[in-house]
Design a protein around this motif. Sequence first.
Motif, short mmCIF file in Angstrom:
data_model
loop_
_atom_site.label_atom_id
_atom_site.label_comp_id
_atom_site.label_asym_id
_atom_site.label_seq_id
_atom_site.Cartn_x
_atom_site.Cartn_y
_atom_site.Cartn_z
N LEU A 60 0.84 -1.21 0.00
CA LEU A 60 0.00 0.00 0.00
C LEU A 60 0.87 1.26 0.00
O LEU A 60 0.50 2.27 -0.62
N GLY A 61 2.02 1.19 0.66
CA GLY A 61 2.95 2.32 0.61
C GLY A 61 3.44 2.59 -0.80
O GLY A 61 3.56 3.74 -1.23
N ASP A 62 3.70 1.50 -1.55
CA ASP A 62 4.11 1.66 -2.95
C ASP A 62 2.99 2.29 -3.77
O ASP A 62 3.22 3.18 -4.60
N VAL A 63 1.76 1.85 -3.52
CA VAL A 63 0.60 2.43 -4.22
C VAL A 63 0.52 3.92 -3.93
O VAL A 63 0.35 4.75 -4.84
N MET A 64 0.64 4.29 -2.65
CA MET A 64 0.54 5.70 -2.27
C MET A 64 1.63 6.55 -2.92
O MET A 64 1.39 7.69 -3.31
N TRP A 65 2.83 5.98 -3.04
CA TRP A 65 3.93 6.71 -3.67
C TRP A 65 3.56 7.07 -5.10
O TRP A 65 3.74 8.20 -5.54
N TYR A 66 3.04 6.10 -5.85
CA TYR A 66 2.67 6.37 -7.24
C TYR A 66 1.44 7.25 -7.35
O TYR A 66 1.34 8.07 -8.27
N VAL A 67 0.49 7.13 -6.44
CA VAL A 67 -0.66 8.05 -6.42
C VAL A 67 -0.16 9.47 -6.23
O VAL A 67 -0.60 10.40 -6.92
N SER A 68 0.79 9.65 -5.33
CA SER A 68 1.36 10.98 -5.09
C SER A 68 2.02 11.53 -6.34
O SER A 68 1.84 12.70 -6.70
N LEU A 69 2.77 10.68 -7.01
CA LEU A 69 3.50 11.11 -8.20
C LEU A 69 2.55 11.46 -9.35
O LEU A 69 2.67 12.52 -9.98
N VAL A 70 1.60 10.58 -9.63
CA VAL A 70 0.66 10.84 -10.73
C VAL A 70 -0.17 12.09 -10.42
O VAL A 70 -0.43 12.90 -11.32
N SER A 71 -0.56 12.27 -9.17
CA SER A 71 -1.29 13.49 -8.78
C SER A 71 -0.46 14.73 -9.08
O SER A 71 -0.94 15.69 -9.70
N HIS A 72 0.80 14.71 -8.66
CA HIS A 72 1.70 15.84 -8.90
C HIS A 72 1.84 16.14 -10.38
O HIS A 72 1.81 17.30 -10.79
N MET A 73 1.97 15.09 -11.19
CA MET A 73 2.15 15.29 -12.63
C MET A 73 0.91 15.91 -13.29
O MET A 73 1.01 16.40 -14.41
N HIS A 74 -0.20 15.89 -12.58
CA HIS A 74 -1.41 16.55 -13.09
C HIS A 74 -1.68 17.87 -12.37
O HIS A 74 -2.76 18.44 -12.48
N GLY A 75 -0.69 18.33 -11.60
CA GLY A 75 -0.83 19.61 -10.91
C GLY A 75 -1.75 19.54 -9.71
O GLY A 75 -2.29 20.57 -9.29
N LEU A 76 -1.92 18.34 -9.15
CA LEU A 76 -2.84 18.16 -8.03
C LEU A 76 -2.08 17.90 -6.74
O LEU A 76 -1.10 17.16 -6.74
#
Length: 84
Positions: A60-76
């Motif tokens: 789940l930590g790995d999932v959260m890391w990528y959620v954070s990254l994809v969010s950032h890449m969309h300016g979120l």
Amino acid sequence: MDANEYQRAALRTWNGEEDAIGLMYASGKLCAESGEVMQLIAKWLMHNKLYTAADISDELGDVMWYVSLVSHMHGLRLGDVMAG
């Protein structure tokens, strides 16, 4: 640590590009890591292979890391994504 602080910390460890290829990579890895969560559960259900809280926490930590990254890449900001 709040969600936005987590996102800033996670981004310090990203060494990839923030272009279309980087977005595709990060999104693909998000799917893969989500699959690893499901795989732990499926192995438990289908093969009685127990997993620990630490096992699921790692995935789940790995999932959260990528959620954070994809969010950032969309300016979120992650906090705004979570609030939504």
